[in-house]
Motif scaffolding. Structure first.
Motif, PDB file in Angstrom:
ATOM      1  N   ASN A  82       0.193  -0.991  -0.016  1.00 53.00           N
ATOM      2  CA  ASN A  82      -0.159   0.148  -0.686  1.00 53.00           C
ATOM      3  C   ASN A  82       1.099   1.302   0.254  1.00 53.00           C
ATOM      4  O   ASN A  82       2.191   1.353   1.008  1.00 53.00           O
ATOM      5  CB  ASN A  82      -1.076  -0.246   1.455  1.00 53.00           C
ATOM      6  CG  ASN A  82      -1.514   1.088   1.423  1.00 53.00           C
ATOM      7  OD1 ASN A  82      -1.159   2.200   1.572  1.00 53.00           O
ATOM      8  ND2 ASN A  82      -3.353   0.610   1.462  1.00 53.00           N
ATOM      9  N   ARG A  83       0.966   2.634  -0.760  1.00 49.12           N
ATOM     10  CA  ARG A  83       1.325   3.137  -0.939  1.00 49.12           C
ATOM     11  C   ARG A  83       1.641   3.983   0.483  1.00 49.12           C
ATOM     12  O   ARG A  83       2.452   4.633   0.458  1.00 49.12           O
ATOM     13  CB  ARG A  83       0.703   4.767  -1.508  1.00 49.12           C
ATOM     14  CG  ARG A  83      -1.122   5.002  -1.140  1.00 49.12           C
ATOM     15  CD  ARG A  83      -1.234   5.922  -2.335  1.00 49.12           C
ATOM     16  NE  ARG A  83      -2.545   6.483  -1.438  1.00 49.12           N
ATOM     17  CZ  ARG A  83      -3.910   5.988  -1.705  1.00 49.12           C
ATOM     18  NH1 ARG A  83      -4.033   4.875  -3.030  1.00 49.12           N
ATOM     19  NH2 ARG A  83      -5.206   6.816  -1.262  1.00 49.12           N
ATOM     20  N   ASN A  84       0.673   3.277   1.658  1.00 45.63           N
ATOM     21  CA  ASN A  84       0.807   4.403   3.040  1.00 45.63           C
ATOM     22  C   ASN A  84       2.144   3.691   4.370  1.00 45.63           C
ATOM     23  O   ASN A  84       1.948   3.348   5.148  1.00 45.63           O
ATOM     24  CB  ASN A  84      -0.777   4.731   3.550  1.00 45.63           C
ATOM     25  CG  ASN A  84      -1.066   5.647   2.631  1.00 45.63           C
ATOM     26  OD1 ASN A  84      -0.964   6.371   2.683  1.00 45.63           O
ATOM     27  ND2 ASN A  84      -2.232   5.626   2.585  1.00 45.63           N
ATOM     28  N   SER A  90       6.935   5.591   0.342  1.00 41.23           N
ATOM     29  CA  SER A  90       6.012   6.243  -1.308  1.00 41.23           C
ATOM     30  C   SER A  90       6.526   4.700  -2.195  1.00 41.23           C
ATOM     31  O   SER A  90       7.547   5.466  -3.293  1.00 41.23           O
ATOM     32  CB  SER A  90       6.321   7.599  -1.295  1.00 41.23           C
ATOM     33  OG  SER A  90       5.932   7.591  -2.449  1.00 41.23           O
ATOM     34  N   TYR A  92       6.129   3.721  -5.884  1.00 42.67           N
ATOM     35  CA  TYR A  92       5.468   3.414  -7.048  1.00 42.67           C
ATOM     36  C   TYR A  92       6.196   5.120  -7.452  1.00 42.67           C
ATOM     37  O   TYR A  92       5.422   5.849  -7.697  1.00 42.67           O
ATOM     38  CB  TYR A  92       3.961   3.634  -7.157  1.00 42.67           C
ATOM     39  CG  TYR A  92       3.965   2.089  -6.431  1.00 42.67           C
ATOM     40  CD1 TYR A  92       4.722   1.580  -6.507  1.00 42.67           C
ATOM     41  CD2 TYR A  92       2.694   2.220  -4.643  1.00 42.67           C
ATOM     42  CE1 TYR A  92       4.057   0.109  -6.188  1.00 42.67           C
ATOM     43  CE2 TYR A  92       2.285   1.416  -4.761  1.00 42.67           C
ATOM     44  CZ  TYR A  92       3.147  -0.032  -5.460  1.00 42.67           C
ATOM     45  OH  TYR A  92       2.662  -1.414  -4.167  1.00 42.67           O
ATOM     46  N   ASN A  93       7.687   5.315  -7.883  1.00 41.69           N
ATOM     47  CA  ASN A  93       7.933   6.438  -8.657  1.00 41.69           C
ATOM     48  C   ASN A  93       9.512   6.097  -8.592  1.00 41.69           C
ATOM     49  O   ASN A  93       9.435   5.051  -8.832  1.00 41.69           O
ATOM     50  CB  ASN A  93       8.271   7.885  -7.279  1.00 41.69           C
ATOM     51  CG  ASN A  93       9.083   7.235  -6.290  1.00 41.69           C
ATOM     52  OD1 ASN A  93      10.083   6.941  -6.108  1.00 41.69           O
ATOM     53  ND2 ASN A  93       8.612   7.301  -5.196  1.00 41.69           N
ATOM     54  N   ARG A 184      -8.396   7.451  -8.161  1.00 37.58           N
ATOM     55  CA  ARG A 184      -7.914   6.308  -6.986  1.00 37.58           C
ATOM     56  C   ARG A 184      -8.683   6.544  -5.476  1.00 37.58           C
ATOM     57  O   ARG A 184      -8.595   5.140  -5.169  1.00 37.58           O
ATOM     58  CB  ARG A 184      -6.494   7.706  -6.420  1.00 37.58           C
ATOM     59  CG  ARG A 184      -6.214   6.898  -4.607  1.00 37.58           C
ATOM     60  CD  ARG A 184      -5.323   7.994  -4.064  1.00 37.58           C
ATOM     61  NE  ARG A 184      -4.325   8.061  -5.160  1.00 37.58           N
ATOM     62  CZ  ARG A 184      -2.796   8.295  -4.478  1.00 37.58           C
ATOM     63  NH1 ARG A 184      -2.935   9.608  -4.227  1.00 37.58           N
ATOM     64  NH2 ARG A 184      -1.610   8.517  -5.040  1.00 37.58           N
ATOM     65  N   VAL A 234      -2.348  -0.268  -6.944  1.00 38.66           N
ATOM     66  CA  VAL A 234      -0.946   0.407  -7.634  1.00 38.66           C
ATOM     67  C   VAL A 234      -1.616   1.112  -8.630  1.00 38.66           C
ATOM     68  O   VAL A 234      -0.457   2.112  -9.201  1.00 38.66           O
ATOM     69  CB  VAL A 234      -0.389  -1.114  -7.969  1.00 38.66           C
ATOM     70  CG1 VAL A 234       1.530  -0.426  -8.872  1.00 38.66           C
ATOM     71  CG2 VAL A 234       0.015  -1.241  -6.443  1.00 38.66           C
ATOM     72  N   ASP A 237      -2.634   4.212  -7.843  1.00 34.61           N
ATOM     73  CA  ASP A 237      -1.201   4.989  -7.166  1.00 34.61           C
ATOM     74  C   ASP A 237      -1.034   5.353  -8.519  1.00 34.61           C
ATOM     75  O   ASP A 237       0.552   6.764  -8.198  1.00 34.61           O
ATOM     76  CB  ASP A 237      -0.702   4.528  -6.265  1.00 34.61           C
ATOM     77  CG  ASP A 237       0.036   5.396  -5.337  1.00 34.61           C
ATOM     78  OD1 ASP A 237      -0.030   6.171  -4.481  1.00 34.61           O
ATOM     79  OD2 ASP A 237       1.316   5.449  -5.526  1.00 34.61           O
ATOM     80  N   THR A 238      -0.318   5.264  -9.359  1.00 33.74           N
ATOM     81  CA  THR A 238       0.839   4.717 -10.724  1.00 33.74           C
ATOM     82  C   THR A 238       0.401   6.148 -11.521  1.00 33.74           C
ATOM     83  O   THR A 238       0.785   7.281 -12.057  1.00 33.74           O
ATOM     84  CB  THR A 238       1.267   3.465 -11.355  1.00 33.74           C
ATOM     85  OG1 THR A 238       1.677   3.427 -10.666  1.00 33.74           O
ATOM     86  CG2 THR A 238       2.058   4.316 -12.017  1.00 33.74           C
ATOM     87  N   TYR A 241       0.786   9.864 -10.199  1.00 30.39           N
ATOM     88  CA  TYR A 241       1.940  10.216 -10.194  1.00 30.39           C
ATOM     89  C   TYR A 241       2.639  11.991 -11.255  1.00 30.39           C
ATOM     90  O   TYR A 241       2.215  11.283 -12.152  1.00 30.39           O
ATOM     91  CB  TYR A 241       3.456   8.789 -10.241  1.00 30.39           C
ATOM     92  CG  TYR A 241       4.686   9.807 -10.656  1.00 30.39           C
ATOM     93  CD1 TYR A 241       5.222  10.082  -9.306  1.00 30.39           C
ATOM     94  CD2 TYR A 241       4.913   8.756 -11.063  1.00 30.39           C
ATOM     95  CE1 TYR A 241       6.680  10.754  -9.029  1.00 30.39           C
ATOM     96  CE2 TYR A 241       6.641   9.161 -11.073  1.00 30.39           C
ATOM     97  CZ  TYR A 241       6.847  10.096  -9.787  1.00 30.39           C
ATOM     98  OH  TYR A 241       8.215  10.414  -9.787  1.00 30.39           O
TER      99      TYR A 241
END
Length: 327
Positions: A82-84, A90, A92-93, A184, A234, A237-238, A241
Motif C-alpha cells: 500500500n502507498r501508505n 512511497s 511507486y515512483n 484513486r 497500484v 496510485d501510479t 504520479y
C-alpha cells in the motif's frame, strides 16, 4: 504465481528486496559475453519481454547473452505494498524503482557471475527499457553509473500528465489532481469491470500496430497479475504520479555518464510522438556539442511495443548495440 512463466517457460524466481518479494526471469548462460537487464513499462511485467528473453538466448557471431527481466515493485507478480506502508516509503515512483534496479544488479546479477569467468570485477550491465520504464532505467544510470555500459530505449514515454507537460499547468493541474483523486478513491469498481480478457484485448489494440501480436498468451500474462490483491491500488496510485523526471531532463543532466544510448521507436505509436523522439538527437549534457543519444531508429508499421510486435527487428538491433558496446 505459477512456478514457470507461461510466456517464456522460464522459472519465476524471487528477489527479496527490502522485505518485499519481487519476481524476475533469466535466460542464457551465466558466463555469457553480454549481460542485459530489461525494464518493463506501465501496468505490464517481465512477461512483456517474452520474445526478447527467448530470442536472445542463442549465439550470435560467437557471442552469448545473459538476459534478466524483473517485475518492478507493484507490477506483475511482485508484491504490491500500500502507498501508505511506512516500510515502502512511497514506492511507486522512478526513484524507488531505480533503486530496485541498482540493488538487483548488486544482489542478483553480480552474485550470479561465476568468479573464474570474471576474476577482477563483475561485467557491466546493459539496460533495455520500454515506455515509462525508460525513466527508471535512466535514473538508475544517474544513481550508479559504474554499473552500466549502455542504455537501449524502446519507445520512451513522455508522460503527458506530468506537471511540466500539461498546458497552463497552474490552472489545469488542480483539475487533473482532482480527477486522479476521484479515480484513486472511487475507481476500483470500474477497474474490476475493465479487467477482463475482452477489454484488455481491445485496449492493447490502441498501442499495438501489429494486431497479430496480441494473442491469448499476451493478454493472459498481462491480465492475471492485475487480478491479484492490491493491483488496482497500484494502478491508480501510479496514474496519480505527476512529478519526477522526464527523459530529456535525465539525458541532459550533467551527471549523466558518457555511455552509448540508442533509441528505437515505432512510427505508428499513438502514445510516443515521433517528432519528440527524433528531437532526442539534440539532447546533450550542458556545455557539450555532442548528443547524449547516439542513434535514433524509427520503425515503419510498428506501435508502442516493437519488442513484442517486431521482435526479429528489435532483437537484431539489440545485437548491433551490443557489438557497438564491445567495439
Amino acid at each position: 504465481m505459477p512456478t514457470h512463466s507461461p510466456a517464456t517457460s522460464l522459472p519465476n524466481q524471487i528477489y527479496n528486496w527490502r522485505g518485499y518479494q519481487t519476481r524476475y526471469q533469466v535466460s542464457g548462460p551465466p558466463d555469457a559475453d553480454h549481460t542485459l537487464l530489461l525494464v518493463h513499462g506501465l501496468f505490464v511485467n517481465s512477461d512483456h519481454w517474452r520474445k526478447m528473453l527467448t530470442g536472445l538466448n542463442h549465439t550470435q557471431n560467437g557471442k552469448t547473452c545473459r538476459v534478466y527481466a524483473l517485475d518492478l515493485l507493484g507490477s506483475g507478480w511482485s508484491d504490491k505494498p500500500n502507498r501508505n506502508d511506512p516500510t515502502a516509503q512511497s514506492p511507486y515512483n522512478f526513484y524507488t524503482w531505480a533503486e530496485q534496479i541498482t540493488d538487483f544488479v548488486h544482489d542478483v546479477i553480480h552474485a550470479e557471475c561465476p568468479p573464474p569467468s570474471f576474476p577482477s570485477s563483475p561485467p557491466p550491465v546493459t539496460l533495455v527499457a520500454n515506455s515509462i520504464g525508460t525513466m527508471s532505467a535512466l535514473q538508475s544510470v544517474l544513481d550508479e553509473p559504474n554499473l552500466f555500459n549502455g542504455v537501449f530505449i524502446i519507445n520512451p514515454n513522455f508522460r503527458e500528465l506530468h506537471m511540466a507537460e500539461v498546458p497552463l499547468s497552474a490552472l489545469t493541474m488542480p483539475l487533473v489532481r482532482q480527477i486522479q483523486s476521484v479515480l484513486r478513491n472511487n475507481g476500483h469498481g470500474l477497474f474490476k469491470t475493465l479487467a477482463t480478457p475482452e477489454t484488455v484485448t481491445q485496449i492493447l489494440k490502441e498501442p499495438y500496430a501489429v494486431i497479430d501480436a496480441i494473442d491469448e498468451e499476451l493478454v493472459s500474462v498481462l491480465l492475471d497479475p492485475l487480478l491479484t490483491p492490491g493491483a488496482d491500488e497500484v494502478v491508480f496510485d501510479t496514474l496519480s504520479y505527476s512529478a519526477g523526471p522526464l527523459p530529456e531532463q535525465q539525458l541532459s543532466s550533467s551527471q549523466f555518464p558518457n555511455l552509448p544510448v540508442w533509441v528505437i521507436y515505432g512510427k505508428d505509436d499513438p502514445w510516443t510522438p515521433a517528432l519528440r523522439v527524433e528531437k532526442l538527437r539534440q539532447v546533450g549534457r550542458p556545455g557539450e556539442d555532442v548528443s547524449t543519444v547516439e542513434r535514433v531508429v524509427g520503425l515503419d508499421g510498428v506501435g508502442h511495443c516493437p519488442h513484442d510486435e517486431r521482435p526479429d527487428v528489435v532483437n537484431g538491433l539489440v545485437w548491433e548495440f551490443l557489438e557497438r558496446l564491445a567495439s
